[in-house]
Design an enzyme around this catalytic site. Sequence first.
Site, short mmCIF file in Angstrom:
data_model
loop_
_atom_site.label_atom_id
_atom_site.label_comp_id
_atom_site.label_asym_id
_atom_site.label_seq_id
_atom_site.Cartn_x
_atom_site.Cartn_y
_atom_site.Cartn_z
N HIS A 123 -1.77 -0.73 5.69
CA HIS A 123 -0.99 0.04 4.72
C HIS A 123 -1.61 -0.06 3.33
O HIS A 123 -2.23 -1.06 2.98
CB HIS A 123 0.47 -0.41 4.70
CG HIS A 123 0.71 -1.81 4.20
ND1 HIS A 123 0.97 -2.11 2.88
CD2 HIS A 123 0.75 -3.00 4.86
CE1 HIS A 123 1.16 -3.41 2.75
NE2 HIS A 123 1.03 -3.98 3.93
N ASP A 152 -2.53 -8.08 0.67
CA ASP A 152 -1.45 -7.34 1.32
C ASP A 152 -1.35 -5.94 0.71
O ASP A 152 -0.56 -5.71 -0.20
CB ASP A 152 -0.14 -8.12 1.13
CG ASP A 152 1.02 -7.54 1.92
OD1 ASP A 152 0.78 -6.74 2.84
OD2 ASP A 152 2.17 -7.89 1.60
N GLU A 186 4.91 0.77 3.79
CA GLU A 186 5.20 -0.43 4.57
C GLU A 186 6.08 -1.41 3.81
O GLU A 186 7.00 -2.04 4.39
CB GLU A 186 3.89 -1.12 4.97
CG GLU A 186 4.06 -2.23 6.03
CD GLU A 186 4.36 -3.60 5.45
OE1 GLU A 186 4.75 -4.50 6.22
OE2 GLU A 186 4.21 -3.78 4.22
N GLU A 187 5.85 -1.56 2.53
CA GLU A 187 6.58 -2.56 1.76
C GLU A 187 8.04 -2.19 1.54
O GLU A 187 8.84 -3.04 1.11
CB GLU A 187 5.89 -2.80 0.41
CG GLU A 187 4.48 -3.37 0.50
CD GLU A 187 4.43 -4.80 1.00
OE1 GLU A 187 5.51 -5.36 1.32
OE2 GLU A 187 3.34 -5.37 1.08
N GLU A 211 -2.75 -6.61 8.95
CA GLU A 211 -2.14 -7.49 7.95
C GLU A 211 -3.02 -8.74 7.85
O GLU A 211 -3.73 -9.10 8.79
CB GLU A 211 -0.73 -7.88 8.35
CG GLU A 211 0.27 -6.73 8.31
CD GLU A 211 0.72 -6.36 6.90
OE1 GLU A 211 0.35 -7.09 5.95
OE2 GLU A 211 1.42 -5.35 6.76
N HIS A 397 2.33 -10.82 -2.61
CA HIS A 397 3.51 -10.59 -3.45
C HIS A 397 3.55 -11.53 -4.66
O HIS A 397 4.60 -11.68 -5.29
CB HIS A 397 4.82 -10.73 -2.65
CG HIS A 397 4.93 -9.76 -1.51
ND1 HIS A 397 6.13 -9.53 -0.85
CD2 HIS A 397 4.02 -8.96 -0.89
CE1 HIS A 397 5.94 -8.64 0.11
NE2 HIS A 397 4.66 -8.29 0.10
#
Length: 429
Positions: A123, A152, A186-187, A211, A397
């Site tokens: 993603h 990510d 995706e998030e 991922e 994140h």
Amino acid sequence: MPQSRSARSFVRPLMLSLGLAVAAPVAHAAPEADLRALAQQEQQPLLDTLRDLVQIESGSKDIEGLNQIAERIAGQLKQIGGAVEILQTTDIYRLDDTPEKIGPAVQAVFKGTGSAKILLIAHMDTVYLKGMLKDQPFRVDGDKAYGLGIADDKQGIATIIHAVALLQKLNFKDYGTLTVLINGDEEISSPGWRSTITRVAAEQDAVFSFEGSDASGTLRLATSGIGSAYLTVQGKSSHAGARPEGGVNALYELSHQVLQMKDLSKPEQGLKLNWTVSKSGTNRNVIPAEATAQADARALKVADFDELEKALQDKIKNRLLPDTKVNVKFEVRRPPLEANDASRRVASHGKTIYQDLGMSLNVAEIATGGGTDAAFAALKTKGAVVEGMGLSGFGAHSNDAEYVQINSIVPRLYLTTRMIMDLSDGKVK
């Protein structure tokens, strides 16, 4: 349309890295040592791609940024021979926090001469807000490459692109179709692209999701499912001091409902329900007419979410205050990914491939973290679904510490390329 200067600067390193494929293709039966050497040569081009991807901010709700990065990814995939489309979704599964507009997806199909159908997914959206790039730009420090969204999941995109580039250098086309699908939501639980991922994956013999992995490069065959419960109680307001008996206290009913639902978790089987947010009332001296609560749910099996939803609906029939109206809504934000025999066989073959590098490879069959798009891919396919094919990294994140380990690039390129080749040649038993 003429290419922009930024687009030309982006594809030039890739074209140079692919020059070997045009000038002197390597036979696809090349020994493992040749593939390792080619993977080593691809390390710097992959880092260049990572740099360029990180320099484009692409938060899940930043449609302008997502369109820009989609164009960039599509350009690279076209350069290595893919039939590429930038897709816009019309099939949106609206969740409680789904934005009005959903970012695009990039799909590329490479047609070969064999029969195996393989899907590679990652993603391009991140959790970050526009403007945060200045605090976390791309940089290399020792054996780590840092950057906004680098772990990510921009590393996943770069790994896919350069693994396919390696196949081109090897002149390997023994697969039937090799499909790349990169989504932009995706998030936020993939509301716009979950159905597409499920539909495309249903036709595949194997799905590899990129991922990031942990420091040891673990492949994951199972991930947690994520759900949300929303509880709403309607009562009646009245003066809390002068005439409380004229009201119907929604807070009392909400408290009753939450307490009677607190034991729906089944930790022994990985089912968890935790009430985490609540709200009621407007003024101290007013009986609250409305109260709401939200819960986070996790499960290891798809069927557990179905049972949980039924249990929630049964519970609200038991009310403390008969004059209240109680409603509960349950969302499956992401189903769990469950290990199957096909996935076990493919992952076991991955262990053998890593042995060629003098390395060991861990495979996890029990979910330990959050959910991923691999779970949507597994819903209707009978083929293998393997998560964690991306680079080793840390700090997803995080505002200032997200990085990937550079020494995982060559092993992951080698693993991905060999997996595709061996599946195509029928070597995975």
